[in-house]
Design an enzyme around this catalytic site. Structure first.
Site, mmCIF file in Angstrom:
data_model
loop_
_atom_site.group_PDB
_atom_site.id
_atom_site.type_symbol
_atom_site.label_atom_id
_atom_site.label_comp_id
_atom_site.label_asym_id
_atom_site.label_seq_id
_atom_site.Cartn_x
_atom_site.Cartn_y
_atom_site.Cartn_z
ATOM 1 N N GLY A 49 0.764 -1.245 0.000
ATOM 2 C CA GLY A 49 0.000 0.000 0.000
ATOM 3 C C GLY A 49 0.795 1.294 0.000
ATOM 4 O O GLY A 49 0.333 2.301 -0.526
ATOM 5 N N GLU A 103 3.651 4.231 6.482
ATOM 6 C CA GLU A 103 2.441 3.427 6.277
ATOM 7 C C GLU A 103 1.442 4.215 5.438
ATOM 8 O O GLU A 103 1.343 5.437 5.563
ATOM 9 C CB GLU A 103 1.799 3.102 7.636
ATOM 10 C CG GLU A 103 2.022 1.673 8.108
ATOM 11 C CD GLU A 103 1.198 0.640 7.343
ATOM 12 O OE1 GLU A 103 0.999 0.769 6.118
ATOM 13 O OE2 GLU A 103 0.755 -0.321 7.988
ATOM 14 N N ASP A 104 0.698 3.516 4.617
ATOM 15 C CA ASP A 104 -0.335 4.164 3.816
ATOM 16 C C ASP A 104 -1.516 4.582 4.693
ATOM 17 O O ASP A 104 -2.001 5.698 4.624
ATOM 18 C CB ASP A 104 -0.809 3.246 2.675
ATOM 19 C CG ASP A 104 -1.095 1.818 3.143
ATOM 20 O OD1 ASP A 104 -0.930 1.522 4.350
ATOM 21 O OD2 ASP A 104 -1.481 0.993 2.308
ATOM 22 N N ASP A 107 -5.532 1.465 10.425
ATOM 23 C CA ASP A 107 -6.954 1.178 10.597
ATOM 24 C C ASP A 107 -7.130 0.612 12.011
ATOM 25 O O ASP A 107 -7.161 1.357 12.983
ATOM 26 C CB ASP A 107 -7.309 0.186 9.473
ATOM 27 C CG ASP A 107 -8.785 -0.120 9.345
ATOM 28 O OD1 ASP A 107 -9.394 -0.524 10.335
ATOM 29 O OD2 ASP A 107 -9.332 0.022 8.244
ATOM 30 N N GLY A 109 -4.884 -1.018 13.618
ATOM 31 C CA GLY A 109 -3.590 -0.944 14.304
ATOM 32 C C GLY A 109 -2.921 -2.304 14.458
ATOM 33 O O GLY A 109 -1.849 -2.394 15.052
ATOM 34 N N ASN A 110 -3.538 -3.349 13.917
ATOM 35 C CA ASN A 110 -2.933 -4.682 14.005
ATOM 36 C C ASN A 110 -1.557 -4.728 13.339
ATOM 37 O O ASN A 110 -0.618 -5.309 13.874
ATOM 38 C CB ASN A 110 -3.833 -5.734 13.350
ATOM 39 C CG ASN A 110 -5.087 -5.992 14.169
ATOM 40 O OD1 ASN A 110 -5.081 -5.834 15.389
ATOM 41 N ND2 ASN A 110 -6.162 -6.364 13.505
ATOM 42 N N LEU A 112 0.383 -2.197 12.795
ATOM 43 C CA LEU A 112 1.268 -1.342 13.586
ATOM 44 C C LEU A 112 1.818 -2.095 14.810
ATOM 45 O O LEU A 112 3.011 -2.018 15.113
ATOM 46 C CB LEU A 112 0.482 -0.109 14.051
ATOM 47 C CG LEU A 112 1.288 0.947 14.805
ATOM 48 C CD1 LEU A 112 2.267 1.630 13.857
ATOM 49 C CD2 LEU A 112 0.371 1.981 15.442
ATOM 50 N N LYS A 135 -7.489 6.085 10.727
ATOM 51 C CA LYS A 135 -8.915 6.001 11.061
ATOM 52 C C LYS A 135 -9.052 5.909 12.582
ATOM 53 O O LYS A 135 -9.014 4.806 13.143
ATOM 54 C CB LYS A 135 -9.530 4.757 10.414
ATOM 55 C CG LYS A 135 -9.595 4.809 8.889
ATOM 56 C CD LYS A 135 -10.269 3.555 8.369
ATOM 57 C CE LYS A 135 -10.300 3.486 6.868
ATOM 58 N NZ LYS A 135 -10.707 2.142 6.400
ATOM 59 N N ARG A 169 -5.054 0.481 -6.965
ATOM 60 C CA ARG A 169 -3.812 1.068 -6.434
ATOM 61 C C ARG A 169 -3.256 2.163 -7.338
ATOM 62 O O ARG A 169 -2.574 3.061 -6.883
ATOM 63 C CB ARG A 169 -2.731 -0.005 -6.283
ATOM 64 C CG ARG A 169 -3.030 -1.065 -5.229
ATOM 65 C CD ARG A 169 -1.766 -1.857 -4.926
ATOM 66 N NE ARG A 169 -2.022 -3.097 -4.218
ATOM 67 C CZ ARG A 169 -2.170 -3.196 -2.892
ATOM 68 N NH1 ARG A 169 -2.097 -2.115 -2.137
ATOM 69 N NH2 ARG A 169 -2.380 -4.360 -2.327
HETATM 70 P P1 IMP Z 1 -4.705 -2.401 10.143
HETATM 71 O O1 IMP Z 1 -3.735 -3.520 10.454
HETATM 72 O O2 IMP Z 1 -6.124 -2.777 10.384
HETATM 73 O O3 IMP Z 1 -4.327 -1.087 10.818
HETATM 74 O O4 IMP Z 1 -4.678 -2.159 8.599
HETATM 75 C C1 IMP Z 1 -3.490 -1.954 7.990
HETATM 76 C C2 IMP Z 1 -3.494 -2.189 6.504
HETATM 77 O O5 IMP Z 1 -4.763 -2.552 5.980
HETATM 78 C C3 IMP Z 1 -3.116 -0.906 5.819
HETATM 79 O O6 IMP Z 1 -1.724 -0.758 5.760
HETATM 80 C C4 IMP Z 1 -3.757 -1.077 4.470
HETATM 81 O O7 IMP Z 1 -2.884 -1.786 3.609
HETATM 82 C C5 IMP Z 1 -4.997 -1.900 4.750
HETATM 83 N N1 IMP Z 1 -6.172 -1.006 4.881
HETATM 84 C C6 IMP Z 1 -6.722 -0.513 6.004
HETATM 85 N N2 IMP Z 1 -7.773 0.278 5.744
HETATM 86 C C7 IMP Z 1 -7.896 0.302 4.390
HETATM 87 C C8 IMP Z 1 -8.805 0.975 3.485
HETATM 88 O O8 IMP Z 1 -9.718 1.735 3.851
HETATM 89 N N3 IMP Z 1 -8.592 0.734 2.165
HETATM 90 C C9 IMP Z 1 -7.607 -0.077 1.687
HETATM 91 N N4 IMP Z 1 -6.735 -0.714 2.495
HETATM 92 C C10 IMP Z 1 -6.887 -0.527 3.844
HETATM 93 MG MG MG Z 2 -0.485 -1.226 4.192
#
Ligand code: IMP
Ligand code: MG
Length: 179
Positions: A49, A103-104, A107, A109-110, A112, A135, A169
């Site tokens: 991402g 990081e893109d 969300d 935080g998993n 992270l 978010k 993308r």
């Molecule tokens: P997390 O582990 O839930 O914080 O999500 C991390 C990863 O999920 C990000 O680095 C993105 O690659 C993907 N992601 C989270 N939210 C979105 C979204 O709204 N659109 C597309 N990819 C997402």
């Molecule tokens: Mg990502």
């Protein structure tokens, strides 16, 4: 910007490339001014991402720096699975270095949390996290996020490196899932 369809879902225009550019510039400026004189950071982009963000960020960062990429996938479709795959690609010796994660989007935080776990025993001088989008409504961790480009509401987005099931993308702007 027009509405678009990817696979079965409809998306509406959300953040233009011009706005994105401002957020990237804001992050680059902030990070540049926080660094100690002579500190040469290693940026680590989280694939897939962050590839577009990392490329644009590098062009705006002033000063000596390194960049490398790692890959860890935690996301399929529009819901975070919470399943984290292993990290691939760190060959550099990071001991005593200033490491800044790019990081893109953060969300749940998993991802992270996994990053913090991985860097815990690397004896880095400093570990900082920079994310283009955040978010806050879904974030469930007590982990520091040092730099945030823009906080957004809890709706799925695509474009500028972010995908929906592999597509989207390449879009230069960000689109939000239409509900
Ligand atoms: P997390 O582990 O839930 O914080 O999500 C991390 C990863 O999920 C990000 O680095 C993105 O690659 C993907 N992601 C989270 N939210 C979105 C979204 O709204 N659109 C597309 N990819 C997402
Ligand atoms: Mg990502």
């Amino acid at each position: 910007m027009d509405s678009i369809q990817i696979h079965d879902k409809h998306f509406v225009p959300f953040i233009s490339r011009e706005r994105i550019d401002k957020y990237v510039e804001f992050l680059a400026d902030q990070i540049t001014s926080d660094l100690e004189e002579g500190d040469v950071p290693i940026f680590i982009g989280i694939l897939n991402g962050s590839f577009m963000f990392a490329a644009d960020f590098m062009k705006k960062f002033k000063g000596d720096c390194h960049i490398t990429f790692v890959k860890m996938a935690s996301y399929e479709g529009v819901n975070s699975t919470g399943k984290i795959k292993h990290l691939v690609g760190i060959n550099e010796d990071l001991k005593g270095k200033t490491v800044i994660i790019l990081e893109d989007i953060i969300d749940t935080g998993n991802t992270l949390a996994e990053i913090y776990e991985i860097f815990r025993d690397k004896e880095v001088k400093k570990l900082k996290i920079a994310t283009l989008f955040f978010k806050p409504d879904v974030f469930r961790k007590e982990l520091p996020i040092d730099y945030i480009g823009k906080s957004i509401e809890d709706k799925f987005v695509v474009g500028y490196g972010l995908d929906y099931d592999g597509l989207g993308r390449n879009l230069p702007d960000i689109y939000q899932l239409k509900v």
